[in-house]
Design a protein around this motif. Structure first.
Motif, mmCIF file in Angstrom:
data_model
loop_
_atom_site.group_PDB
_atom_site.id
_atom_site.type_symbol
_atom_site.label_atom_id
_atom_site.label_comp_id
_atom_site.label_asym_id
_atom_site.label_seq_id
_atom_site.Cartn_x
_atom_site.Cartn_y
_atom_site.Cartn_z
ATOM 1 N N UNK A 40 0.830 -1.212 0.000
ATOM 2 C CA UNK A 40 0.000 0.000 0.000
ATOM 3 C C UNK A 40 0.862 1.259 0.000
ATOM 4 N N UNK A 41 2.022 1.216 0.646
ATOM 5 C CA UNK A 41 2.883 2.401 0.714
ATOM 6 C C UNK A 41 3.352 2.865 -0.658
ATOM 7 N N UNK A 42 3.350 1.967 -1.634
ATOM 8 C CA UNK A 42 3.806 2.326 -2.986
ATOM 9 C C UNK A 42 2.683 2.817 -3.892
ATOM 10 N N UNK A 77 -8.008 5.860 -5.747
ATOM 11 C CA UNK A 77 -6.907 5.419 -4.882
ATOM 12 C C UNK A 77 -7.286 4.130 -4.160
ATOM 13 N N UNK A 78 -8.515 4.067 -3.635
ATOM 14 C CA UNK A 78 -8.975 2.862 -2.928
ATOM 15 C C UNK A 78 -9.042 1.658 -3.873
ATOM 16 N N UNK A 79 -9.503 1.888 -5.101
ATOM 17 C CA UNK A 79 -9.546 0.800 -6.090
ATOM 18 C C UNK A 79 -8.142 0.295 -6.412
ATOM 19 N N UNK A 138 -3.949 -3.876 -6.047
ATOM 20 C CA UNK A 138 -2.559 -4.225 -5.750
ATOM 21 C C UNK A 138 -2.469 -5.319 -4.691
ATOM 22 N N UNK A 139 -3.315 -5.251 -3.660
ATOM 23 C CA UNK A 139 -3.267 -6.242 -2.580
ATOM 24 C C UNK A 139 -3.755 -7.597 -3.084
ATOM 25 N N UNK A 140 -4.775 -7.605 -3.924
ATOM 26 C CA UNK A 140 -5.288 -8.874 -4.439
ATOM 27 C C UNK A 140 -4.268 -9.598 -5.305
ATOM 28 N N UNK A 175 -11.035 -7.639 1.381
ATOM 29 C CA UNK A 175 -10.398 -6.402 1.829
ATOM 30 C C UNK A 175 -11.385 -5.271 2.077
ATOM 31 N N UNK A 176 -11.122 -4.516 3.146
ATOM 32 C CA UNK A 176 -11.827 -3.261 3.425
ATOM 33 C C UNK A 176 -10.791 -2.146 3.470
ATOM 34 N N UNK A 177 -10.983 -1.108 2.647
ATOM 35 C CA UNK A 177 -10.053 0.023 2.609
ATOM 36 C C UNK A 177 -10.769 1.262 3.138
ATOM 37 N N UNK A 178 -10.176 1.896 4.141
ATOM 38 C CA UNK A 178 -10.722 3.125 4.731
ATOM 39 C C UNK A 178 -9.739 4.252 4.454
#
Length: 464
Positions: A225-227, A266-268, A273-275, A283-286
């Protein structure tokens, strides 16, 4: 993703059901062999195989239940059913290890339990070793591919069955060679192996049930996520296992100046990327807004107006001996009363003072905004040409603006609207160009009082 999950479900159910049939066959054969020989090790192994029939049936049922979709009572799905099944198997494994161990110690201490080697028992053990090796390999492979705890537990059981069968075979050979206590010793080794396997499975299952984070998953997600462009800070990452899936929650900070559609993008990007690195993740992104260090005062003012859905332009920020002054043009519906418009301006001014300090000087110039498109029609060609000629003559007196073209004059109920394009030296700064265009507009409107707007579009002058 859904198709892959369905394939995994079918694969796990098929492998588990086949394992039930094999376990039942081996159990019956070992029981017959145990009765013929009187071997505690073989009888213990038969009991272990009987439990495998029960365990594998539980696993099969658990897998079918675990892949049912989430419902009102189980809003995160039924994945932990597999962990519950594995825990039940663990309890029975430890009980079986205890029973076999007690009987083995009893036989060693009393010398009881005569064992008579029999060719049928030896043949069954060779067959069981082959079948258990095949089942262990198959279940291990499918468990790894589908990340199934229940199948992993089954694979562990069949690994213990494989060792058990080897030990029982060794015990029968030992008895045949004259070592009468070999059977009891083998039974104790089998009990110890079952106990160790059960404890290892219990630790893993309990970790799942108490939501112990999968090793390395949180760190992997954080690095990923940092990238991602647009992510200012990764505040928190949480992950927990559930059957063959991983539930994860990521909290990030993004610039509060980003529009909503950019935040969604950004959330998408984070999810995508994580998948890629954790395919079985739910995944839940806040995304929380944050004021970044490089945020300008102008951006802060425009953000305040955007939150209140009040259009601003011509924002000027001044610093007068350490005191901040903000002035701007506020556009409101021209049909509003002055009282209503002033309330909107006061609300905006208060928000700006709350942002920069109570001693901030704020002045708003209220301008009418027509919320609906104007109904216009083009002027006749000759009249349009006159307006174009007028603009060109005035531009010559200003000096910087060249080659006025694409002049479009249109009438409306509110007045005349004029649009034109022109060329200006590309090296000139925007402020200078804007002053010249504004000057041309004032000159033109002074001679045409019916004009409500002149829109001049300056383009870089073409190179010769």
């Amino acid at each position: 993703m859904a198709h892959a999950g369905h394939d995994h479900s079918n694969l796990k159910e098929t492998v588990a059901f086949r394992s039930i049939l094999v376990s039942a066959f081996i159990t019956i054969a070992k029981a017959i062999g145990g009765v013929l020989t009187g071997s505690l090790a073989l009888i213990s192994d038969a009991l272990h195989s009987l439990l495998d029939v029960v365990f594998t049936t539980i696993t099969w049922l658990a897998i079918r239940k675990a892949h049912q979709p989430a419902d009102a009572d189980h809003q995160f799905g039924h994945g932990k059913i597999e962990s519950v099944a594995a825990l039940i198997e663990t309890v029975f494994l430890l009980l079986l290890a205890g029973i076999i161990g007690i009987e083995g110690v009893k036989r060693l201490s009393t010398g009881s339990g005569e064992v008579i080697p029999h060719w049928f028992a030896i043949a069954i053990l060779f067959a069981a070793i082959g079948l258990d090796a095949w089942r262990w390999f198959t279940l291990k492979r499918v468990a790894k591919a589908t990340n199934s705890e229940a199948l992993e537990a089954d694979a562990l059981h069949f690994a213990s069955d494989l060792v058990n069968s080897v030990m029982v075979l060794a015990a029968l050979v030992g008895v045949w060679l004259g070592f009468k206590q070999a059977d009891a010793v083998a039974a104790l080794i089998v009990a110890a192996f079952i106990a160790v396997s059960g404890i290892r499975l219990a630790i893993r299952t309990i970790n799942t049930l108490i939501d112990t984070a999968p090793a390395g998953i949180s760190e992997l997600i954080q690095r990923t996520v940092e990238d991602i462009p647009g992510v200012a800070v990764v505040e928190n990452v949480r992950a927990r296992p559930a059957g063959g899936d991983v539930f994860a929650e990521v909290n990030v900070l993004v610039s509060r100046t980003l529009p909503l559609d950019k935040v969604v993008k950004v959330k998408d990007n984070i999810t995508e990327a994580i998948q890629k690195v954790v395919p079985n993740v739910d995944l839940t992104v806040i995304a929380n807004p944050a004021q970044l260090d490089d945020e300008t005062m102008f951006e802060r003012v425009m953000l305040i107006s955007a939150k209140q859905r009040l259009p601003l332009h011509n924002v000027i920020i001044q610093n007068i001996d350490g005191k901040l002054s903000v002035s701007c043009d506020l556009e409101v519906d021209g049909r509003l009363s002055l009282g209503a418009a002033h309330m909107l301006a006061t609300k905006l001014e208060t928000a700006i003072r709350n942002e920069f300090g109570e001693d901030t000087e704020v002045d708003t110039h209220i301008e009418p905004l027509n919320p609906k498109p104007l109904s216009v029609c083009d002027l006749r060609s000759k009249e349009n040409e006159k307006i174009a000629l007028c603009l060109k003559e005035m531009a010559q007196s200003i000096g910087l603006i060249e080659d006025i073209h694409s002049v479009r004059a249109r009438t409306s109920d509110a007045g005349l609207v004029v649009n034109y394009h022109c060329y200006v030296d590309a090296s000139e700064n925007v402020t200078t160009v804007h002053k010249c265009v504004d000057q041309l507009e004032r000159m033109f409107r002074s001679q045409h009082p019916d004009v409500i707007r002149v829109v001049g579009h300056a383009e870089p002058k073409r190179k010769a």
